[in-house]
Design an enzyme around this catalytic site. Structure first.
Site, PDB file in Angstrom:
ATOM      1  N   GLU A 125      32.743  93.232  42.372  1.00 48.01           N
ATOM      2  CA  GLU A 125      31.767  92.861  43.401  1.00 48.01           C
ATOM      3  C   GLU A 125      31.146  91.511  43.033  1.00 48.01           C
ATOM      4  OE1 GLU A 125      28.870  95.827  44.261  1.00 48.01           O
ATOM      5  OE2 GLU A 125      30.274  97.049  45.400  1.00 48.01           O
ATOM      6  N   SER A 152      28.876  93.891  47.575  1.00 45.40           N
ATOM      7  CA  SER A 152      28.131  95.056  48.023  1.00 45.40           C
ATOM      8  C   SER A 152      27.932  95.010  49.532  1.00 45.40           C
ATOM      9  CB  SER A 152      26.773  95.108  47.321  1.00 45.40           C
ATOM     10  OG  SER A 152      25.915  96.036  47.951  1.00 45.40           O
TER      11      SER A 152
END
Length: 241
Positions: A125, A152
């Site tokens: 991420e 995210s």
């Protein structure tokens, strides 16, 4: 989830089997008239937004696609052309993003390479590239950022993710260089590297891939079998034959 699926019922394959042993249609028919809080799940005839939150982009920078979370982006940047400021890895990003000497302007486009599923970091991420410190201190809140990583679902910004093929598998995203011009168009669903085809081929011929080739174990299995973002980053051997 039941309320959401019942709202989408006309669009679903209701004959699909579920883990309960019932078809999806049978499962949704159990409580057909349940209360639905319309502040949480909007009616399909009255959507919260007239367009979906995600946009699939295609072009010579992402032949197999890339994703922009339109609902989290700045509409002023939906049609944008800018100069690429390239970071070749997560380590390069960490080392230089807050460097006062970094050559970057608000209308530039930040590019993070070698962070996709075939990279050693295996698509972390990391797609939410931070605004360079020297620009953030001047009040810059958003700029176009492009990466073959993910981020995210709660992150905001004009950020293009899941660029496919990724850099480490030899995709054209890996040959972007500092100063190249990139054009983003949400209207036409395009993401283009404004470099001549002959030059792109020359760069690709001389490129060195960052992909590791482990000798054994899970790491070898991953390196051999991992699929691109357009195929779900799954293992190839799990596909039906």
């Amino acid at each position: 989830m039941g309320a959401l699926l019942r709202e989408l019922k006309p669009l679903l394959h209701l004959d699909c089997m579920t883990v309960t042993g019932e078809t999806l249609g049978e499962r949704l028919a159990v409580t057909p008239d349940s209360y639905v809080d319309r502040t949480i799940v909007a009616a399909r005839e009255q959507p919260f937004e007239p367009q979906g939150g995600l946009v699939a982009l295609f072009g010579n920078l992402a032949p197999k696609g890339a994703i922009l979370k339109r609902s989290a982006a700045d509409p002023k940047l939906f049609e944008h052309e800018g100069r690429a400021v390239v970071f070749t890895s997560l380590a390069d990003l960490a080392a230089r993003i807050d460097d006062p000497a970094l050559e970057v302007e608000p209308l530039d486009i930040l590019v993070l390479q070698n962070a996709g599923p075939n990279a050693p970091e295996a698509m972390p991420e990391a797609g939410y590239l931070p605004i360079p410190k020297k620009l953030a201190q001047k009040g810059v809140k958003d700029m176009v950022r492009i990466s073959d990583a993910r981020m995210s679902g709660t992150a905001f910004g004009t950020i293009v993710l899941h660029v496919t093929p990724d850099s480490a598998s030899g995709g054209p995203f890996g040959v972007v260089r500092n100063g190249d011009r990139i054009r983003l168009s949400v209207k036409t669903r395009r993401i283009e590297l404004l470099v001549e085809e002959a030059e792109l081929k020359r760069r690709a011929a001389g490129a060195t891939l960052a992909r590791e080739q482990p000798a054994r174990g899970y790491a070898k299995l991953y390196a051999q079998e991992i699929l691109g973002a357009d195929e779900g980053c799954d293992f190839a051997f799990l596909r039906p034959r």
